[in-house]
Motif scaffolding. Structure first.
Motif, PDB file in Angstrom:
ATOM      1  N   PHE A 140       1.766  24.063  17.803  1.00  0.00           N
ATOM      2  CA  PHE A 140       0.693  24.605  16.966  1.00  0.00           C
ATOM      3  C   PHE A 140       0.157  25.859  17.641  1.00  0.00           C
ATOM      4  O   PHE A 140      -0.505  25.795  18.665  1.00  0.00           O
ATOM      5  CB  PHE A 140      -0.409  23.557  16.807  1.00  0.00           C
ATOM      6  N   ARG A 141       0.495  27.030  17.045  1.00  0.00           N
ATOM      7  CA  ARG A 141       0.097  28.296  17.659  1.00  0.00           C
ATOM      8  C   ARG A 141      -1.091  28.907  16.932  1.00  0.00           C
ATOM      9  O   ARG A 141      -1.094  29.012  15.698  1.00  0.00           O
ATOM     10  CB  ARG A 141       1.280  29.267  17.647  1.00  0.00           C
ATOM     11  N   ILE A 146       0.518  29.930  13.545  1.00  0.00           N
ATOM     12  CA  ILE A 146       1.268  31.187  13.526  1.00  0.00           C
ATOM     13  C   ILE A 146       2.734  30.853  13.785  1.00  0.00           C
ATOM     14  O   ILE A 146       3.041  30.060  14.672  1.00  0.00           O
ATOM     15  CB  ILE A 146       0.710  32.145  14.599  1.00  0.00           C
ATOM     16  N   HIS A 147       3.618  31.421  12.970  1.00  0.00           N
ATOM     17  CA  HIS A 147       5.048  31.152  13.110  1.00  0.00           C
ATOM     18  C   HIS A 147       5.789  32.376  13.633  1.00  0.00           C
ATOM     19  O   HIS A 147       5.246  33.482  13.658  1.00  0.00           O
ATOM     20  CB  HIS A 147       5.631  30.678  11.775  1.00  0.00           C
ATOM     21  N   ASP A 148       7.052  32.173  14.033  1.00  0.00           N
ATOM     22  CA  ASP A 148       7.842  33.284  14.572  1.00  0.00           C
ATOM     23  C   ASP A 148       8.283  34.250  13.489  1.00  0.00           C
ATOM     24  O   ASP A 148       8.572  35.407  13.771  1.00  0.00           O
ATOM     25  CB  ASP A 148       9.083  32.747  15.311  1.00  0.00           C
ATOM     26  N   SER A 149       8.358  33.771  12.254  1.00  0.00           N
ATOM     27  CA  SER A 149       8.811  34.652  11.172  1.00  0.00           C
ATOM     28  C   SER A 149       8.192  34.184   9.851  1.00  0.00           C
ATOM     29  O   SER A 149       7.752  33.031   9.739  1.00  0.00           O
ATOM     30  CB  SER A 149      10.341  34.609  11.050  1.00  0.00           C
ATOM     31  N   ILE A 150       8.196  35.072   8.870  1.00  0.00           N
ATOM     32  CA  ILE A 150       7.657  34.738   7.548  1.00  0.00           C
ATOM     33  C   ILE A 150       8.472  33.625   6.876  1.00  0.00           C
ATOM     34  O   ILE A 150       7.885  32.680   6.339  1.00  0.00           O
ATOM     35  CB  ILE A 150       7.592  36.006   6.655  1.00  0.00           C
ATOM     36  N   PRO A 151       9.823  33.682   6.910  1.00  0.00           N
ATOM     37  CA  PRO A 151      10.580  32.584   6.281  1.00  0.00           C
ATOM     38  C   PRO A 151      10.231  31.216   6.878  1.00  0.00           C
ATOM     39  O   PRO A 151      10.115  30.226   6.150  1.00  0.00           O
ATOM     40  CB  PRO A 151      12.047  32.954   6.549  1.00  0.00           C
ATOM     41  N   GLU A 152      10.055  31.150   8.199  1.00  0.00           N
ATOM     42  CA  GLU A 152       9.693  29.870   8.822  1.00  0.00           C
ATOM     43  C   GLU A 152       8.310  29.413   8.358  1.00  0.00           C
ATOM     44  O   GLU A 152       8.080  28.224   8.117  1.00  0.00           O
ATOM     45  CB  GLU A 152       9.712  29.990  10.355  1.00  0.00           C
ATOM     46  N   LEU A 153       7.389  30.369   8.230  1.00  0.00           N
ATOM     47  CA  LEU A 153       6.051  30.020   7.736  1.00  0.00           C
ATOM     48  C   LEU A 153       6.134  29.469   6.314  1.00  0.00           C
ATOM     49  O   LEU A 153       5.523  28.436   5.991  1.00  0.00           O
ATOM     50  CB  LEU A 153       5.136  31.257   7.758  1.00  0.00           C
ATOM     51  N   LEU A 154       6.909  30.162   5.475  1.00  0.00           N
ATOM     52  CA  LEU A 154       7.004  29.730   4.068  1.00  0.00           C
ATOM     53  C   LEU A 154       7.623  28.342   3.960  1.00  0.00           C
ATOM     54  O   LEU A 154       7.195  27.526   3.131  1.00  0.00           O
ATOM     55  CB  LEU A 154       7.797  30.753   3.250  1.00  0.00           C
ATOM     56  N   ASP A 155       8.587  28.040   4.825  1.00  0.00           N
ATOM     57  CA  ASP A 155       9.172  26.691   4.846  1.00  0.00           C
ATOM     58  C   ASP A 155       8.119  25.657   5.204  1.00  0.00           C
ATOM     59  O   ASP A 155       8.053  24.573   4.600  1.00  0.00           O
ATOM     60  CB  ASP A 155      10.301  26.605   5.895  1.00  0.00           C
ATOM     61  N   ALA A 156       7.318  25.980   6.201  1.00  0.00           N
ATOM     62  CA  ALA A 156       6.286  25.030   6.645  1.00  0.00           C
ATOM     63  C   ALA A 156       5.270  24.795   5.527  1.00  0.00           C
ATOM     64  O   ALA A 156       4.925  23.648   5.206  1.00  0.00           O
ATOM     65  CB  ALA A 156       5.591  25.559   7.904  1.00  0.00           C
ATOM     66  N   LYS A 160      -3.463  30.281  10.148  1.00  0.00           N
ATOM     67  CA  LYS A 160      -3.984  30.869  11.377  1.00  0.00           C
ATOM     68  C   LYS A 160      -3.545  32.327  11.396  1.00  0.00           C
ATOM     69  O   LYS A 160      -2.366  32.631  11.102  1.00  0.00           O
ATOM     70  CB  LYS A 160      -3.430  30.128  12.587  1.00  0.00           C
ATOM     71  N   ILE A 161      -4.468  33.225  11.727  1.00  0.00           N
ATOM     72  CA  ILE A 161      -4.129  34.647  11.775  1.00  0.00           C
ATOM     73  C   ILE A 161      -4.558  35.259  13.101  1.00  0.00           C
ATOM     74  O   ILE A 161      -5.361  34.671  13.840  1.00  0.00           O
ATOM     75  CB  ILE A 161      -4.761  35.449  10.608  1.00  0.00           C
ATOM     76  N   GLU A 162      -3.995  36.423  13.385  1.00  0.00           N
ATOM     77  CA  GLU A 162      -4.387  37.252  14.536  1.00  0.00           C
ATOM     78  C   GLU A 162      -3.933  38.669  14.201  1.00  0.00           C
ATOM     79  O   GLU A 162      -3.122  38.843  13.283  1.00  0.00           O
ATOM     80  CB  GLU A 162      -3.735  36.745  15.833  1.00  0.00           C
ATOM     81  N   PRO A 163      -4.438  39.674  14.914  1.00  0.00           N
ATOM     82  CA  PRO A 163      -3.971  41.027  14.627  1.00  0.00           C
ATOM     83  C   PRO A 163      -2.444  41.091  14.722  1.00  0.00           C
ATOM     84  O   PRO A 163      -1.865  40.642  15.707  1.00  0.00           O
ATOM     85  CB  PRO A 163      -4.648  41.871  15.727  1.00  0.00           C
ATOM     86  N   GLY A 164      -1.797  41.590  13.665  1.00  0.00           N
ATOM     87  CA  GLY A 164      -0.328  41.647  13.631  1.00  0.00           C
ATOM     88  C   GLY A 164       0.284  40.481  12.864  1.00  0.00           C
ATOM     89  O   GLY A 164       1.455  40.517  12.494  1.00  0.00           O
ATOM     90  N   TRP A 165      -0.483  39.415  12.648  1.00  0.00           N
ATOM     91  CA  TRP A 165      -0.030  38.278  11.829  1.00  0.00           C
ATOM     92  C   TRP A 165      -1.193  37.940  10.896  1.00  0.00           C
ATOM     93  O   TRP A 165      -1.972  37.018  11.152  1.00  0.00           O
ATOM     94  CB  TRP A 165       0.356  37.073  12.694  1.00  0.00           C
TER      95      TRP A 165
END
Ligand code: OSB
Ligand code: MG
Length: 369
Positions: free
Chosen positions: A19-20, A138-148, A163-168
């Motif tokens: 969990f990032r 926060i995920h490593d990529s958008i496709p991985e996020l969408l899967d989750a 979860k967000i941060e600058p750049g994500w």
């Protein structure tokens, strides 16, 4: 009640998935449980501090030490204890709210078990179940996020928090909106990762019809949140880290720093203070919702009781056990039609499964009066 002894248990529990957040990545839960034995009754509380002081200044090892060195001696000096007497007995100690909350909860659980009353009834709950949302790291990529997110929506969760941060931030929010549509209840949590200079980014997030933006600025910068709102940010600002008491909640609301409040009993020193925040917000017309700290079933059970109060009108961060652990400490909580039942048994309504507790416990310390 007369407290006979207090036991502190440390458990090491692997999370089902890392969990990032903007402050770090959790792969395991370093759990601290408080078990109070008083007048033959037992009570449980879970300390929500994380292993490192990255969400707030508290962390598990320090919370454990604060209990042993400072809080338990003060409480055990009292001849007679009720849940209402815990906070006054500990008030001289600054901070350490997560430790205080765990201890107060364990005393309250023992007290309510003796009295045969569920925590939900004691707090004034009005709903038998609670709307369940999920906090997505926060995920490593958008496709991985969408899967989750796809998996969580399939599981029936009523609302998604990214979860967000600058750049994500803009990209993942846009991708989730694009893929899952405008009907999906969506909000974001920055865990204080932005500054007052990030107004432009936050304004772009305004376009996505988010339910709220949680804690964009540092914990201490309550005025900064009022500044963002005054600068024309449309999406309601919700505070998490900044809200440490009912008095602070009142100040944040009256100064225009937030229109919504995330309530975590651990962050504010316990369920009694959490209920006062609920009441302050209700009186001001400010909706609240129940946050989470990756709790085991022990902490989750008590959070569900609180989240059943009338002003908890937004979906909670209380997800099913399987979102966190392959094996929860208690009978698992499950999401049915986007909701989780509030425990109906006396006290917090659950206890650790003895074999699971024995298997996961890595340390135990007993403090006697
Ligand atoms: O900011 O709400 C937060 C987890 C750990 C620390 C802080 C937060 C969170 C979450 C997850 O967002 C809530 C949960 O699922 O328990
Ligand atoms: Mg938060």
């Amino acid at each position: 009640m007369k407290i006979d002894c207090v036991e502190l248990l440390r458990l090491d529990m692997p999370l089902v998935t890392p969990f990032r957040t903007s402050f770090g990545t959790q792969t395991r839960r370093d759990v601290l449980l408080v078990r109070v034995v008083a007048d033959g009754a037992e009570g449980w509380g879970e300390c929500v501090a994380l292993a490192d002081p990255l969400y707030s200044s508290e962390y598990t090892e320090a919370a454990h030490r604060a209990l042993v060195d400072q809080l338990l001696p003060r409480l055990l000096a009292l001849p007679d204890v009720t849940a209402a007497s815990v906070a006054p007995a500990l008030a001289a100690v600054h901070g350490h709210r997560m430790s205080k909350a765990a201890l107060e909860t364990a005393v309250l659980d023992a007290q309510l078990r003796s009295a045969g009353m569920p925590l939900a009834e004691y707090l004034g709950a009005v709903q038998p179940s609670v709307s369940s949302g999920v906090s997505v790291g926060i995920h490593d990529s958008i496709p991985e996020l969408l899967d989750a997110v796809d998996g969580y929506l399939d599981a029936g969760y009523a609302r998604i928090k990214l979860k967000i941060e600058p750049g994500w931030d803009i990209e993942p929010v846009a991708a989730v909106r694009d893929r899952f549509g405008d009907q999906t209840l969506l909000q974001v949590d920055a865990n204080a990762a932005y500054s007052r200079n990030d107004l432009r980014t936050l304004r772009v997030l305004d376009r996505f019809d988010l339910l709220l933006i949680e804690q964009p600025l540092p914990e201490e910068d309550i005025a900064g949140h009022a500044h963002l709102a005054a600068a024309g940010l449309q999406t309601p600002i919700c505070l998490d880290e900044s809200i440490t008491s009912a008095a602070v909640a009142h100040q944040a609301i009256t100064t225009g720093a937030c229109r919504i409040v995330n309530i975590k009993p651990g962050r504010v020193g316990g369920y009694l203070e959490a209920r006062r925040i609920h009441d302050v917000c209700a009186a001001a017309g400010v909706p609240v919702w129940a946050g989470g700290m990756l709790e085991t079933g022990i902490g989750r059970a008590a959070n569900l009781a609180l989240a059943a109060l009338p002003n908890f009108t937004l979906p909670s961060d209380i997800a099913g056990s399987d979102r966190y652990f392959r094996q929860d400490l208690t009978d698992p909580f499950t999401v049915v039609d986007g909701r989780i039942d509030v425990p109906a048994g006396r006290g917090i309504g659950v206890t650790p499964i003895p074999e699971v507790l024995a298997e996961l416990t890595v340390r135990r310390e007993t403090v006697r009066r």
